[in-house]
Motif scaffolding. Sequence first.
Motif, mmCIF file in Angstrom:
data_model
loop_
_atom_site.group_PDB
_atom_site.id
_atom_site.type_symbol
_atom_site.label_atom_id
_atom_site.label_comp_id
_atom_site.label_asym_id
_atom_site.label_seq_id
_atom_site.Cartn_x
_atom_site.Cartn_y
_atom_site.Cartn_z
ATOM 1 N N ASP A 100 0.763 -1.295 0.083
ATOM 2 C CA ASP A 100 0.126 0.036 -0.049
ATOM 3 C C ASP A 100 0.878 1.081 -0.060
ATOM 4 O O ASP A 100 1.738 1.392 0.815
ATOM 5 C CB ASP A 100 -0.889 -0.051 1.313
ATOM 6 N N LEU A 101 0.634 2.061 -0.990
ATOM 7 C CA LEU A 101 1.468 3.154 -1.079
ATOM 8 C C LEU A 101 1.580 4.162 0.228
ATOM 9 O O LEU A 101 2.466 4.948 0.438
ATOM 10 C CB LEU A 101 1.208 4.121 -2.394
ATOM 11 N N GLN A 102 0.682 4.255 0.885
ATOM 12 C CA GLN A 102 0.341 5.024 2.034
ATOM 13 C C GLN A 102 1.060 4.331 3.443
ATOM 14 O O GLN A 102 0.900 4.974 4.441
ATOM 15 C CB GLN A 102 -1.028 5.274 2.366
ATOM 16 N N ARG A 103 1.602 3.014 3.181
ATOM 17 C CA ARG A 103 2.230 2.364 4.555
ATOM 18 C C ARG A 103 3.639 1.962 4.443
ATOM 19 O O ARG A 103 4.022 1.404 5.330
ATOM 20 C CB ARG A 103 1.267 1.104 4.602
ATOM 21 N N PHE A 104 4.414 2.721 3.634
ATOM 22 C CA PHE A 104 5.885 2.602 3.522
ATOM 23 C C PHE A 104 6.323 3.255 4.684
ATOM 24 O O PHE A 104 5.961 4.429 5.207
ATOM 25 C CB PHE A 104 6.366 2.935 2.236
ATOM 26 N N VAL A 105 7.381 2.674 5.321
ATOM 27 C CA VAL A 105 8.393 3.262 6.238
ATOM 28 C C VAL A 105 9.773 3.287 6.087
ATOM 29 O O VAL A 105 10.284 2.594 4.977
ATOM 30 C CB VAL A 105 8.056 2.690 7.617
ATOM 31 N N ASN A 106 10.472 4.013 6.754
ATOM 32 C CA ASN A 106 12.084 3.946 6.772
ATOM 33 C C ASN A 106 12.493 2.623 7.011
ATOM 34 O O ASN A 106 11.861 1.738 7.875
ATOM 35 C CB ASN A 106 12.697 4.979 7.300
ATOM 36 N N GLN A 107 13.640 2.148 6.606
ATOM 37 C CA GLN A 107 14.298 0.868 6.916
ATOM 38 C C GLN A 107 14.394 0.983 8.488
ATOM 39 O O GLN A 107 14.802 1.758 9.170
ATOM 40 C CB GLN A 107 15.641 0.582 6.098
ATOM 41 N N GLY A 108 14.052 -0.213 9.137
ATOM 42 C CA GLY A 108 14.290 -0.423 10.699
ATOM 43 C C GLY A 108 12.882 -0.175 11.191
ATOM 44 O O GLY A 108 12.952 -0.520 12.331
ATOM 45 N N VAL A 109 11.778 0.481 10.671
ATOM 46 C CA VAL A 109 10.628 0.823 11.366
ATOM 47 C C VAL A 109 9.679 -0.391 11.110
ATOM 48 O O VAL A 109 8.640 -0.298 11.654
ATOM 49 C CB VAL A 109 10.109 1.976 10.736
ATOM 50 N N ALA A 110 9.927 -1.375 10.341
ATOM 51 C CA ALA A 110 8.961 -2.452 10.223
ATOM 52 C C ALA A 110 8.981 -3.298 11.774
ATOM 53 O O ALA A 110 7.764 -3.599 11.680
ATOM 54 C CB ALA A 110 9.261 -3.253 9.044
ATOM 55 N N GLU A 111 9.984 -3.239 12.163
ATOM 56 C CA GLU A 111 9.737 -3.841 13.259
ATOM 57 C C GLU A 111 8.939 -3.213 14.336
ATOM 58 O O GLU A 111 8.010 -4.047 15.027
ATOM 59 C CB GLU A 111 11.225 -3.654 14.277
ATOM 60 N N SER A 112 8.648 -1.853 14.498
ATOM 61 C CA SER A 112 7.651 -1.193 15.174
ATOM 62 C C SER A 112 6.536 -1.515 14.475
ATOM 63 O O SER A 112 5.274 -1.696 15.440
ATOM 64 C CB SER A 112 7.793 0.286 15.002
ATOM 65 N N GLU A 113 6.143 -1.857 13.314
ATOM 66 C CA GLU A 113 4.889 -2.075 12.753
ATOM 67 C C GLU A 113 4.529 -3.619 13.065
ATOM 68 O O GLU A 113 3.409 -3.726 13.266
ATOM 69 C CB GLU A 113 5.006 -1.819 11.086
ATOM 70 N N TYR A 114 5.758 -4.270 13.344
ATOM 71 C CA TYR A 114 5.285 -5.821 13.541
ATOM 72 C C TYR A 114 4.786 -6.049 15.007
ATOM 73 O O TYR A 114 3.921 -6.608 15.249
ATOM 74 C CB TYR A 114 6.620 -6.258 13.572
ATOM 75 N N ILE A 115 5.442 -4.993 15.873
ATOM 76 C CA ILE A 115 4.964 -4.964 17.026
ATOM 77 C C ILE A 115 3.638 -4.719 17.157
ATOM 78 O O ILE A 115 2.731 -5.212 18.100
ATOM 79 C CB ILE A 115 5.946 -4.149 18.037
#
Length: 122
Positions: A100-115
């Motif tokens: 989803d173009l509205q849900r990209f994050v900087n590298q390393g932030v996917a961990e916060s999304e996962y939590i």
Amino acid sequence: MRHLSHFDLLANLRNGRSVEQLLSGRREGDVEVIRFLGIDRDRDGCWTVRLYEVADVGTPDHLDLYSFPDVSEDPEDLPSATFSSIEAALEYACSALGADLQRFVNQGVAESEYIDAYHPQW
């Protein structure tokens, strides 16, 4: 704000910064599969989109999504594609991998999304 605006997404990629996105996961038997993708610029000036599928082995003391074990027998078999333009890479990420173009994050932030998505109680 955690998610990148479209402007920031394009600027990051143009400047060689990687972006990522947590995707919808799935269950395989007893294993929760965490799916995420990354887009990186390579030395040739092309952009590579990679899919990662890992087992959810996280604990409150172990949140390193990038160290979770791959669920694929051969991680090299997961979708990966290289494109000469940012737009083509993003189109592939959205159409082939469900980004989803509205849900990209900087590298390393996917961990916060996962939590937030899988273990908000932590």
